[in-house]
Design a protein around this motif. Structure first.
Motif, PDB file in Angstrom:
ATOM      1  N   ALA A   1      98.011  65.147  69.219  1.00  0.00           N
ATOM      2  CA  ALA A   1      99.285  65.859  69.393  1.00  0.00           C
ATOM      3  C   ALA A   1     100.119  65.756  68.119  1.00  0.00           C
ATOM      4  CB  ALA A   1     100.054  65.274  70.574  1.00  0.00           C
ATOM      5  N   SER A   2     100.840  66.821  67.791  1.00  0.00           N
ATOM      6  CA  SER A   2     101.696  66.794  66.605  1.00  0.00           C
ATOM      7  C   SER A   2     102.924  65.933  66.856  1.00  0.00           C
ATOM      8  CB  SER A   2     102.128  68.210  66.234  1.00  0.00           C
ATOM      9  OG  SER A   2     102.993  68.743  67.226  1.00  0.00           O
ATOM     10  N   TRP A   3     103.409  65.292  65.800  1.00  0.00           N
ATOM     11  CA  TRP A   3     104.589  64.424  65.905  1.00  0.00           C
ATOM     12  C   TRP A   3     105.780  65.191  66.463  1.00  0.00           C
ATOM     13  CZ3 TRP A   3     105.790  59.411  65.671  1.00  0.00           C
ATOM     14  CH2 TRP A   3     107.126  59.046  65.455  1.00  0.00           C
ATOM     15  N   GLU A   4     105.946  66.441  66.048  1.00  0.00           N
ATOM     16  CA  GLU A   4     107.100  67.233  66.485  1.00  0.00           C
ATOM     17  C   GLU A   4     107.090  67.486  67.986  1.00  0.00           C
ATOM     18  OE1 GLU A   4     105.421  69.770  63.217  1.00  0.00           O
ATOM     19  OE2 GLU A   4     104.984  67.701  63.743  1.00  0.00           O
ATOM     20  N   SER A   5     105.917  67.458  68.603  1.00  0.00           N
ATOM     21  CA  SER A   5     105.815  67.779  70.027  1.00  0.00           C
ATOM     22  C   SER A   5     106.078  66.582  70.934  1.00  0.00           C
ATOM     23  CB  SER A   5     104.421  68.343  70.342  1.00  0.00           C
ATOM     24  OG  SER A   5     103.429  67.323  70.258  1.00  0.00           O
ATOM     25  N   LEU A   6     106.206  65.385  70.366  1.00  0.00           N
ATOM     26  CA  LEU A   6     106.331  64.169  71.168  1.00  0.00           C
ATOM     27  C   LEU A   6     107.767  63.942  71.629  1.00  0.00           C
ATOM     28  CD1 LEU A   6     104.164  61.707  69.032  1.00  0.00           C
ATOM     29  CD2 LEU A   6     103.434  63.136  70.956  1.00  0.00           C
ATOM     30  N   SER A   7     107.921  63.366  72.814  1.00  0.00           N
ATOM     31  CA  SER A   7     109.247  62.947  73.290  1.00  0.00           C
ATOM     32  C   SER A   7     109.683  61.698  72.534  1.00  0.00           C
ATOM     33  CB  SER A   7     109.186  62.650  74.785  1.00  0.00           C
ATOM     34  OG  SER A   7     108.438  61.460  75.025  1.00  0.00           O
ATOM     35  N   GLY A   8     110.940  61.296  72.744  1.00  0.00           N
ATOM     36  CA  GLY A   8     111.440  60.097  72.076  1.00  0.00           C
ATOM     37  C   GLY A   8     110.641  58.858  72.429  1.00  0.00           C
ATOM     38  N   GLY A   9     110.314  58.702  73.726  1.00  0.00           N
ATOM     39  CA  GLY A   9     109.536  57.543  74.149  1.00  0.00           C
ATOM     40  C   GLY A   9     108.120  57.575  73.602  1.00  0.00           C
ATOM     41  N   GLU A  10     107.516  58.751  73.536  1.00  0.00           N
ATOM     42  CA  GLU A  10     106.168  58.871  72.989  1.00  0.00           C
ATOM     43  C   GLU A  10     106.152  58.564  71.493  1.00  0.00           C
ATOM     44  OE1 GLU A  10     104.482  62.265  76.112  1.00  0.00           O
ATOM     45  OE2 GLU A  10     105.449  62.870  74.238  1.00  0.00           O
ATOM     46  N   ARG A  11     107.162  59.007  70.789  1.00  0.00           N
ATOM     47  CA  ARG A  11     107.246  58.675  69.357  1.00  0.00           C
ATOM     48  C   ARG A  11     107.373  57.165  69.160  1.00  0.00           C
ATOM     49  NH1 ARG A  11     111.077  63.245  66.360  1.00  0.00           N
ATOM     50  NH2 ARG A  11     109.775  65.051  66.928  1.00  0.00           N
ATOM     51  N   GLN A  12     108.159  56.544  70.013  1.00  0.00           N
ATOM     52  CA  GLN A  12     108.320  55.096  69.905  1.00  0.00           C
ATOM     53  C   GLN A  12     106.986  54.393  70.107  1.00  0.00           C
ATOM     54  OE1 GLN A  12     110.668  53.477  68.656  1.00  0.00           O
ATOM     55  NE2 GLN A  12     111.698  52.030  69.992  1.00  0.00           N
ATOM     56  N   ARG A  13     106.210  54.839  71.083  1.00  0.00           N
ATOM     57  CA  ARG A  13     104.934  54.192  71.372  1.00  0.00           C
ATOM     58  C   ARG A  13     103.902  54.448  70.271  1.00  0.00           C
ATOM     59  NH1 ARG A  13     105.122  56.998  76.808  1.00  0.00           N
ATOM     60  NH2 ARG A  13     102.858  56.819  76.891  1.00  0.00           N
ATOM     61  N   VAL A  14     103.917  55.640  69.684  1.00  0.00           N
ATOM     62  CA  VAL A  14     103.028  55.913  68.551  1.00  0.00           C
ATOM     63  C   VAL A  14     103.406  55.033  67.359  1.00  0.00           C
ATOM     64  CG1 VAL A  14     102.341  57.650  66.843  1.00  0.00           C
ATOM     65  CG2 VAL A  14     102.434  58.245  69.269  1.00  0.00           C
ATOM     66  N   SER A  15     104.711  54.901  67.119  1.00  0.00           N
ATOM     67  CA  SER A  15     105.176  54.040  66.028  1.00  0.00           C
ATOM     68  C   SER A  15     104.757  52.589  66.253  1.00  0.00           C
ATOM     69  CB  SER A  15     106.704  54.138  65.908  1.00  0.00           C
ATOM     70  OG  SER A  15     107.197  53.244  64.935  1.00  0.00           O
ATOM     71  N   LEU A  16     104.848  52.125  67.485  1.00  0.00           N
ATOM     72  CA  LEU A  16     104.417  50.764  67.797  1.00  0.00           C
ATOM     73  C   LEU A  16     102.910  50.622  67.620  1.00  0.00           C
ATOM     74  CD1 LEU A  16     106.642  50.198  70.954  1.00  0.00           C
ATOM     75  CD2 LEU A  16     106.837  48.987  68.776  1.00  0.00           C
ATOM     76  N   ALA A  17     102.158  51.645  67.989  1.00  0.00           N
ATOM     77  CA  ALA A  17     100.712  51.621  67.782  1.00  0.00           C
ATOM     78  C   ALA A  17     100.381  51.483  66.296  1.00  0.00           C
ATOM     79  CB  ALA A  17     100.073  52.879  68.360  1.00  0.00           C
ATOM     80  N   ALA A  18     101.153  52.160  65.444  1.00  0.00           N
ATOM     81  CA  ALA A  18     100.943  52.045  64.004  1.00  0.00           C
ATOM     82  C   ALA A  18     101.180  50.621  63.523  1.00  0.00           C
ATOM     83  CB  ALA A  18     101.863  53.015  63.264  1.00  0.00           C
ATOM     84  N   CYS A  19     102.152  49.939  64.114  1.00  0.00           N
ATOM     85  CA  CYS A  19     102.397  48.533  63.773  1.00  0.00           C
ATOM     86  C   CYS A  19     101.246  47.655  64.235  1.00  0.00           C
ATOM     87  CB  CYS A  19     103.704  48.059  64.399  1.00  0.00           C
ATOM     88  SG  CYS A  19     105.198  48.786  63.686  1.00  0.00           S
ATOM     89  N   PHE A  20     100.793  47.855  65.465  1.00  0.00           N
ATOM     90  CA  PHE A  20      99.699  47.038  65.986  1.00  0.00           C
ATOM     91  C   PHE A  20      98.433  47.224  65.166  1.00  0.00           C
ATOM     92  CE2 PHE A  20     101.791  47.423  70.395  1.00  0.00           C
ATOM     93  CZ  PHE A  20     102.539  46.279  70.163  1.00  0.00           C
ATOM     94  N   ALA A  21      98.174  48.447  64.714  1.00  0.00           N
ATOM     95  CA  ALA A  21      96.947  48.746  63.974  1.00  0.00           C
ATOM     96  C   ALA A  21      96.899  48.046  62.620  1.00  0.00           C
ATOM     97  CB  ALA A  21      96.805  50.250  63.785  1.00  0.00           C
ATOM     98  N   GLN A  22      98.049  47.585  62.130  1.00  0.00           N
ATOM     99  CA  GLN A  22      98.084  46.940  60.824  1.00  0.00           C
ATOM    100  C   GLN A  22      97.603  45.488  60.870  1.00  0.00           C
ATOM    101  OE1 GLN A  22     101.773  47.802  58.544  1.00  0.00           O
ATOM    102  NE2 GLN A  22     102.163  49.376  60.080  1.00  0.00           N
ATOM    103  N   SER A  23      97.581  44.901  62.057  1.00  0.00           N
ATOM    104  CA  SER A  23      97.049  43.539  62.234  1.00  0.00           C
ATOM    105  C   SER A  23      97.659  42.535  61.255  1.00  0.00           C
ATOM    106  CB  SER A  23      95.525  43.538  62.094  1.00  0.00           C
ATOM    107  OG  SER A  23      94.927  44.363  63.065  1.00  0.00           O
ATOM    108  N   THR A  24      98.982  42.573  61.113  1.00  0.00           N
ATOM    109  CA  THR A  24      99.677  41.653  60.215  1.00  0.00           C
ATOM    110  C   THR A  24     100.060  40.369  60.952  1.00  0.00           C
ATOM    111  OG1 THR A  24     101.718  42.810  60.780  1.00  0.00           O
ATOM    112  CG2 THR A  24     100.619  43.456  58.738  1.00  0.00           C
ATOM    113  N   PRO A  25     100.289  39.266  60.228  1.00  0.00           N
ATOM    114  CA  PRO A  25     100.712  38.022  60.868  1.00  0.00           C
ATOM    115  C   PRO A  25     102.053  38.127  61.583  1.00  0.00           C
ATOM    116  CG  PRO A  25      99.923  37.589  58.647  1.00  0.00           C
ATOM    117  CD  PRO A  25     100.032  39.081  58.784  1.00  0.00           C
ATOM    118  N   VAL A  26     102.920  39.063  61.123  1.00  0.00           N
ATOM    119  CA  VAL A  26     104.263  39.194  61.689  1.00  0.00           C
ATOM    120  C   VAL A  26     104.546  40.656  62.032  1.00  0.00           C
ATOM    121  CG1 VAL A  26     106.730  38.767  61.357  1.00  0.00           C
ATOM    122  CG2 VAL A  26     105.066  37.255  60.279  1.00  0.00           C
ATOM    123  N   LEU A  27     105.124  40.882  63.201  1.00  0.00           N
ATOM    124  CA  LEU A  27     105.645  42.186  63.583  1.00  0.00           C
ATOM    125  C   LEU A  27     107.168  42.116  63.554  1.00  0.00           C
ATOM    126  CD1 LEU A  27     103.485  43.140  66.714  1.00  0.00           C
ATOM    127  CD2 LEU A  27     103.319  44.122  64.420  1.00  0.00           C
TER     128      LEU A  27
END
Length: 260
Positions: free
Chosen positions: A138-164
């Protein structure tokens, strides 16, 4: 320095014009700890998170920030990107980008270490953790506010860093996804010793996922910090939010704080 110390903030003062937001903060974050940062609007929560993430102009800061014993100004962007992932309060995407593209972009610091197929698998797994795998194309523009938040959080999780470092991660989320997010943070913290630093307004969620709290009281840069059981109580929350707070315990043993 102990190997489990990830972040040290020493004698740190944060100002905004003539206003002192935080005065002489001394704060240590260790592996596996989950910190919630609390305070009223304008107390300095977002500014503090950007400062420790290395995303804030040094002009308004005094003191020292260290990542794994190295002064923040001496850390290269590549080093920082492998130490901490940062989630915005109001996530920004890009025209024409898919949800999957947003998550894959977050993995760029690790591109030279794993096969491309593994990156794709990790990205899809991160989207699934945030219940947005069905929106991968899905395109970023088509996402709701909550969906954008969850995609953004997924991007953080995918980085596998010691700190979030997460600025209002539960904002825009419905109750189900708020609880699911906290459960995910707890699981990652307990299994991988990942540390979490998150600003929060939903005080009813404090006892569901956090081990420590930093409370910005708004009194001439004052603050309180420590383990949840030491600093979280109605009196301290009233100082932070300027409103009477009641405490209750659910039948499952979770402490809940609500406005009086």
């Amino acid at each position: 320095m102990s190997d489990d110390i990830l972040l040290q903030v020493q004698n740190f003062t944060l100002t905004m014009g003539d206003r002192v937001l935080i005065s002489d903060l001394n704060w240590t974050v260790r592996a596996g700890e989950r910190w919630c940062v609390l305070g009223q609007n304008g107390a300095g929560k977002s500014t503090l998170l950007k400062a420790i993430a290395g995303m804030k102009n040094q002009l308004y800061m005094h003191g020292n920030i260290q990542w794994k014993g190295k002064d923040l100004p001496l850390c290269t962007p590549q080093e920082l990107s492998k130490l901490r992932a940062y989630g915005e309060q109001f996530p920004l995407g890009g025209m024409g980008l898919r949800s999957l593209d947003i998550v894959l972009a977050g993995q760029s610091p690790w591109r030279d270490q794993f096969p491309s197929g593994q990156y794709l698998d990790q990205a899809m797994a991160a989207l699934a953790r945030c219940d947005v795998q069905h929106l991968a194309d899905a395109s970023w523009e088509s996402l709701s506010g909550g969906e954008r938040q969850r995609v953004s959080l997924a991007a953080c999780f995918a980085q596998s860093t010691p700190v979030l470092i997460l600025d209002e991660p539960t904002a825009h989320l419905d109750i189900h996804h708020q609880i699911a997010l906290l459960d995910t943070l707890v699981q990652a913290s307990e299994s991988c010793h990942q540390a979490v630093i998150a600003s929060l307004h939903e005080i009813s969620l404090i006892d569901r996922g956090f081990t420590h709290a930093l409370i910005l009281t708004g009194e001439a840069g004052g603050y309180l910090l420590g383990a949840i059981e030491e600093v979280i109580n109605p009196l301290n929350l009233e100082k932070a939010f300027g409103h009477s707070i009641l405490e209750a315990t659910t039948n499952t043993g979770i402490r809940v704080y609500v406005p009086a």
